[in-house]
Design an enzyme around this catalytic site. Structure first.
Site, short mmCIF file in Angstrom:
data_model
loop_
_atom_site.label_atom_id
_atom_site.label_comp_id
_atom_site.label_asym_id
_atom_site.label_seq_id
_atom_site.Cartn_x
_atom_site.Cartn_y
_atom_site.Cartn_z
N GLU A 44 -24.26 -30.95 -17.60
CA GLU A 44 -23.97 -30.95 -16.18
C GLU A 44 -25.17 -29.98 -15.57
OE1 GLU A 44 -20.88 -30.39 -12.46
OE2 GLU A 44 -20.45 -29.29 -14.55
N ASP A 69 -26.50 -23.60 -15.11
CA ASP A 69 -26.49 -22.80 -13.89
C ASP A 69 -27.34 -21.55 -14.08
OD1 ASP A 69 -24.50 -23.65 -11.50
OD2 ASP A 69 -25.67 -21.58 -11.10
N ASP A 131 -27.26 -29.20 -4.44
CA ASP A 131 -27.45 -28.73 -3.31
C ASP A 131 -28.52 -29.92 -2.45
OD1 ASP A 131 -26.05 -26.38 -3.69
OD2 ASP A 131 -28.13 -25.52 -4.82
N LYS A 135 -33.47 -30.18 4.91
CA LYS A 135 -34.75 -29.99 5.62
C LYS A 135 -35.68 -31.02 4.70
CE LYS A 135 -34.33 -26.00 8.09
NZ LYS A 135 -34.53 -24.32 8.20
N ASP A 167 -21.10 -35.71 -1.76
CA ASP A 167 -20.46 -35.70 -0.53
C ASP A 167 -21.48 -36.05 0.47
OD1 ASP A 167 -21.05 -32.94 -0.96
OD2 ASP A 167 -20.37 -32.70 1.25
N THR A 205 -14.79 -31.95 -10.04
CA THR A 205 -15.44 -30.63 -9.87
C THR A 205 -14.67 -29.83 -8.73
OG1 THR A 205 -17.16 -31.05 -8.12
CG2 THR A 205 -17.53 -32.06 -10.15
N TYR A 207 -16.13 -28.55 -6.11
CA TYR A 207 -16.98 -29.14 -4.72
C TYR A 207 -15.95 -30.50 -4.38
CZ TYR A 207 -20.40 -25.70 -3.44
OH TYR A 207 -20.97 -24.66 -3.29
N GLU A 208 -16.02 -31.30 -5.28
CA GLU A 208 -15.22 -32.57 -5.16
C GLU A 208 -13.62 -32.38 -4.77
OE1 GLU A 208 -15.46 -34.96 -8.53
OE2 GLU A 208 -14.51 -36.74 -7.51
C1 LIG Z 1 -23.25 -27.06 -4.81
S1 LIG Z 1 -22.91 -26.32 -6.31
C2 LIG Z 1 -22.10 -27.65 -7.22
C3 LIG Z 1 -21.25 -27.01 -8.46
C4 LIG Z 1 -20.56 -27.86 -9.27
N1 LIG Z 1 -21.38 -28.85 -9.86
C5 LIG Z 1 -19.42 -28.79 -8.28
O1 LIG Z 1 -19.47 -29.70 -8.11
O2 LIG Z 1 -18.36 -28.09 -8.09
C6 LIG Z 1 -24.65 -26.37 -6.88
C7 LIG Z 1 -24.65 -25.54 -8.27
O3 LIG Z 1 -26.13 -25.86 -8.72
C8 LIG Z 1 -26.65 -24.64 -8.99
N2 LIG Z 1 -28.06 -24.73 -9.12
C9 LIG Z 1 -28.82 -25.35 -7.84
N3 LIG Z 1 -30.35 -25.24 -8.30
C10 LIG Z 1 -30.54 -24.99 -9.52
C11 LIG Z 1 -31.37 -24.59 -10.58
N4 LIG Z 1 -32.65 -24.76 -10.21
N5 LIG Z 1 -31.12 -24.35 -11.80
C12 LIG Z 1 -29.95 -23.99 -12.09
N6 LIG Z 1 -28.75 -24.09 -11.32
C13 LIG Z 1 -28.83 -24.69 -10.04
C14 LIG Z 1 -26.22 -23.64 -8.09
O4 LIG Z 1 -26.08 -22.08 -8.60
C15 LIG Z 1 -24.78 -24.10 -7.94
O5 LIG Z 1 -23.85 -23.48 -8.83
#
Ligand SMILES: C[S@@+](CC[C@H](N)C(=O)[O-])C[C@H]1O[C@@H](n2cnc3c(N)ncnc32)[C@H](O)[C@@H]1O
Length: 245
Positions: A44, A69, A131, A135, A167, A205, A207-208
């Site tokens: 993941e 992460d 994420d 933009k 989402d 997850t 966020y879900e």
């Molecule tokens: C919006 S959160 C979603 C977390 C989880 N997958 C969930 O659905 O609950 C996005 C995660 O991706 C990680 N992330 C974003 N860009 C990343 C990167 N370039 N390398 C490692 N982690 C990254 C962020 O630190 C964050 O924890």
């Protein structure tokens, strides 16, 4: 007593050598050796607090899971989730030393993911609630941008697939276009996962849980990368539909 603050968090995850991988590049091409078997490896990318990867590793012991992460604090939180999901108690003095044979938590920036995995080393990539980077000037940072997908293509094997859920309508739209522009085949596209015959085995997850709880529709797609994955799908399509009763 557990140390607090940045330094304390780093020390905490450094101690968890059985679970946390801080030097992922050293394992490029050697992940099977690390897990001690040839089971498929699912990662993941952007696991956040680790609920999904912890639960998946508990549910599917014959698959090896890697949660990736880039933040120490999230790796630490995920290690707590993993321990709880696997029914492991925290030891005295905050002793976090545990081994879950089919799970590793990897501190790494996904931008360089090809430096951590050899070609064909993974069988599945999960992108959960990545994420959205709304933009336009940040489009290249979206984890479903072709620049990233090309990297996933390198590290996935013949059975390789990407499973993506979000989402964000705009990120979903962007991602479908991105996969289509790359000539990739998709299946099981859903615009409202939780109402489309939601599978009881589905693992949520963090966020879900939050967004679905607010009544927001969740979008999902599976992308076939490897030739075997595609062939299996095509063979499945050729099967006759079961007759309605
Ligand atoms: C919006 S959160 C979603 C977390 C989880 N997958 C969930 O659905 O609950 C996005 C995660 O991706 C990680 N992330 C974003 N860009 C990343 C990167 N370039 N390398 C490692 N982690 C990254 C962020 O630190 C964050 O924890």
């Amino acid at each position: 007593m557990r140390l607090r603050g940045r330094k304390g968090i780093r020390e905490d995850i450094e101690r968890q050598k059985e679970l946390v991988v801080l030097n992922a590049k050293d394992y490029k091409g050697k992940w099977a050796e690390l897990f001690g078997n040839d089971n498929p490896i699912h990662a993941e990318l952007g696991m956040g607090k680790g609920r999904f990867i912890s639960e998946m590793s508990r549910k599917y012991p014959h698959i090896n899971f890697i949660g990736v992460d880039m933040y120490d604090e999230l790796i630490r939180k995920a290690s707590e989730k993993a321990r709880a999901a696997h029914g492991l108690e925290e030891g005295e003095d905050g002793d976090n030393l545990i081994e879950i044979s089919n799970l590793r938590l990897m501190l790494f920036n996904i931008e360089k993911i090809e430096e951590a995995f050899a070609p064909g080393e993974l069988e599945r990539v999960y992108l959960n609630f990545s994420d959205p980077w709304p933009k336009k000037k940040h489009a290249r940072r979206r984890l479903t941008h072709p620049g990233f997908v090309e990297k996933y293509q390198q590290i996935l094997n013949e059975k390789g697939e990407i499973h993506f859920k979000t989402d964000s309508v705009s990120l979903f739209e962007f991602s479908l276009n991105s996969f289509a522009d790359m000539g990739l085949r998709m299946r099981n596209i859903s615009l409202n996962l939780h109402s489309d015959g939601f599978h009881p085995d589905h693992v949520m997850t963090e966020y879900e849980t939050k967004f679905a709880g607010q009544g927001m529709p969740i979008h999902r797609v599976e992308v076939m990368i490897g030739e075997e994955a595609l062939a299996a799908h095509v063979a499945n399509l050729a099967k006759p539909e079961p007759e309605e009763e």
